[in-house]
Design a protein around this motif. Structure first.
Motif, PDB file in Angstrom:
ATOM      1  N   PRO A 202       0.834  -1.200   0.000  1.00 50.24           N
ATOM      2  CA  PRO A 202       0.000   0.000   0.000  1.00 50.24           C
ATOM      3  C   PRO A 202       0.870   1.252   0.000  1.00 50.24           C
ATOM      4  O   PRO A 202       1.970   1.252   0.567  1.00 50.24           O
ATOM      5  CB  PRO A 202      -0.784  -0.121   1.311  1.00 50.24           C
ATOM      6  N   PRO A 203       0.432   2.307  -0.652  1.00 48.82           N
ATOM      7  CA  PRO A 203       1.196   3.558  -0.630  1.00 48.82           C
ATOM      8  C   PRO A 203       1.206   4.142   0.780  1.00 48.82           C
ATOM      9  O   PRO A 203       0.350   3.827   1.607  1.00 48.82           O
ATOM     10  CB  PRO A 203       0.432   4.460  -1.605  1.00 48.82           C
ATOM     11  N   LEU A 204       2.198   4.986   1.033  1.00 49.01           N
ATOM     12  CA  LEU A 204       2.350   5.598   2.346  1.00 49.01           C
ATOM     13  C   LEU A 204       1.825   7.021   2.347  1.00 49.01           C
ATOM     14  O   LEU A 204       1.902   7.730   1.330  1.00 49.01           O
ATOM     15  CB  LEU A 204       3.821   5.616   2.772  1.00 49.01           C
TER      16      LEU A 204
ATOM     17  N   CYS B 261       2.819  11.392   7.581  1.00 48.41           N
ATOM     18  CA  CYS B 261       3.174  10.568   8.751  1.00 48.41           C
ATOM     19  C   CYS B 261       3.880   9.269   8.373  1.00 48.41           C
ATOM     20  O   CYS B 261       4.361   8.551   9.240  1.00 48.41           O
ATOM     21  CB  CYS B 261       1.923  10.257   9.576  1.00 48.41           C
ATOM     22  N   HIS B 262       3.900   8.927   7.074  1.00 57.36           N
ATOM     23  CA  HIS B 262       4.589   7.751   6.540  1.00 57.36           C
ATOM     24  C   HIS B 262       3.961   6.428   6.979  1.00 57.36           C
ATOM     25  O   HIS B 262       4.618   5.387   6.946  1.00 57.36           O
ATOM     26  CB  HIS B 262       6.072   7.778   6.917  1.00 57.36           C
TER      27      HIS B 262
ATOM     28  N   ARG C  87      -6.368  10.574   6.263  1.00 61.67           N
ATOM     29  CA  ARG C  87      -7.402  11.456   6.821  1.00 61.67           C
ATOM     30  C   ARG C  87      -6.994  12.059   8.166  1.00 61.67           C
ATOM     31  O   ARG C  87      -7.243  13.243   8.407  1.00 61.67           O
ATOM     32  CB  ARG C  87      -8.723  10.696   6.937  1.00 61.67           C
ATOM     33  N   PRO C  88      -6.379  11.281   9.100  1.00 65.58           N
ATOM     34  CA  PRO C  88      -5.951  11.906  10.358  1.00 65.58           C
ATOM     35  C   PRO C  88      -4.976  13.064  10.146  1.00 65.58           C
ATOM     36  O   PRO C  88      -5.070  14.082  10.835  1.00 65.58           O
ATOM     37  CB  PRO C  88      -5.302  10.750  11.121  1.00 65.58           C
ATOM     38  N   CYS C  89      -4.053  12.926   9.204  1.00 64.86           N
ATOM     39  CA  CYS C  89      -3.121  14.018   8.932  1.00 64.86           C
ATOM     40  C   CYS C  89      -3.858  15.214   8.342  1.00 64.86           C
ATOM     41  O   CYS C  89      -3.555  16.371   8.674  1.00 64.86           O
ATOM     42  CB  CYS C  89      -2.010  13.556   7.993  1.00 64.86           C
ATOM     43  N   GLN C  90      -4.818  14.948   7.472  1.00 65.39           N
ATOM     44  CA  GLN C  90      -5.620  16.037   6.932  1.00 65.39           C
ATOM     45  C   GLN C  90      -6.366  16.768   8.053  1.00 65.39           C
ATOM     46  O   GLN C  90      -6.451  18.007   8.051  1.00 65.39           O
ATOM     47  CB  GLN C  90      -6.623  15.517   5.901  1.00 65.39           C
TER      48      GLN C  90
END
Length: 221
Positions: A6-8, A12-13, A27-30
């Motif tokens: 899966p892409p990172l 947050c990587h 979504r959490p980073c957004q």
């Protein structure tokens, strides 16, 4: 069986969920980016009590109250002094003026405008410009996390701006600006804890080590 990795999330990587594969960040980073933006604009709003009390909005609006050297004093202000006035604290003054933090946000608005998903505001007063820039970036954030390959640089810039405001308001020392010049001629501003910076001139991404080396090369030149 599909063994594809899966892409990172580039912020947050961590692995992106399957329904996030059309995005550069999770979504959490957004949500954290949106919260950092929301904290900058609007009227001053406090949340919590005691040591847990903190500003949740209006960080930029709170900076002018930090301009006077006596703004932290618990005693009354004395008028009619015959001595020369003490200069305003230059940190908050420069950061709340037209060329400070507002300009940093508006650079991102201009960048997004060139990509076709933002429109610059025409406000004049710094507070109005800040509010408009934040509103524009928040409104277009969902598009940016899907289309902007440097959304991680944007996230770090917004976090730094918020941290700078909070540091000046609570009396801590804001992060020290460092700079380097990309081979394309664009100046890149970063901090010692910056993990990555995106050159807006040529699009090159520089990691932490590369930023330090570039800064040293710039200084030597």
């Amino acid at each position: 069986m599909n063994d594809a990795q899966p892409p990172l999330c580039i912020v947050c990587h961590h692995d992106l969920f399957t329904d996030e594969w059309d995005r550069y960040c999770c979504r959490p980073c957004q949500q954290r980016i949106d919260a950092d933006l929301a904290a900058l604009a609007g009227p001053v709003t406090w949340q919590g009590t005691g040591r847990e009390r903190r500003l949740v909005s209006g960080l930029f609006a709170a900076l002018p109250t930090e301009l006077e050297p006596s703004s932290r004093s618990n005693g009354p202000r004395v008028s009619g002094s015959k001595s020369a006035p003490i200069p305003a604290r230059m940190g908050p003054l420069s950061d709340s003026a037209n060329g400070g933090l507002v300009n940093d946000l508006e650079e991102w608005v201009r960048d997004w405008e060139h990509r076709g998903y933002a429109t610059r505001c025409r406000a004049v007063r710094p507070q109005y410009r800040m509010d408009q820039a934040v509103a524009t970036l928040r409104f277009n954030l969902d598009t940016a996390v899907r289309q902007h390959e440097a959304i991680n640089a944007f996230a770090e810039d917004i976090r730094t701006i918020r941290s700078t405001c909070e540091a000046m308001i609570i009396g801590a020392r804001p992060p020290r600006d460092l700079s380097a010049v990309c081979p394309c001629g664009t100046r890149i501003v970063f901090h010692l804890d910056s993990q990555m910076r995106h050159c807006k001139g040529c699009g090159t991404d520089y990691g932490h080590k590369a930023l330090i080396e570039l800064a040293l090369a710039t200084r030597a030149a």
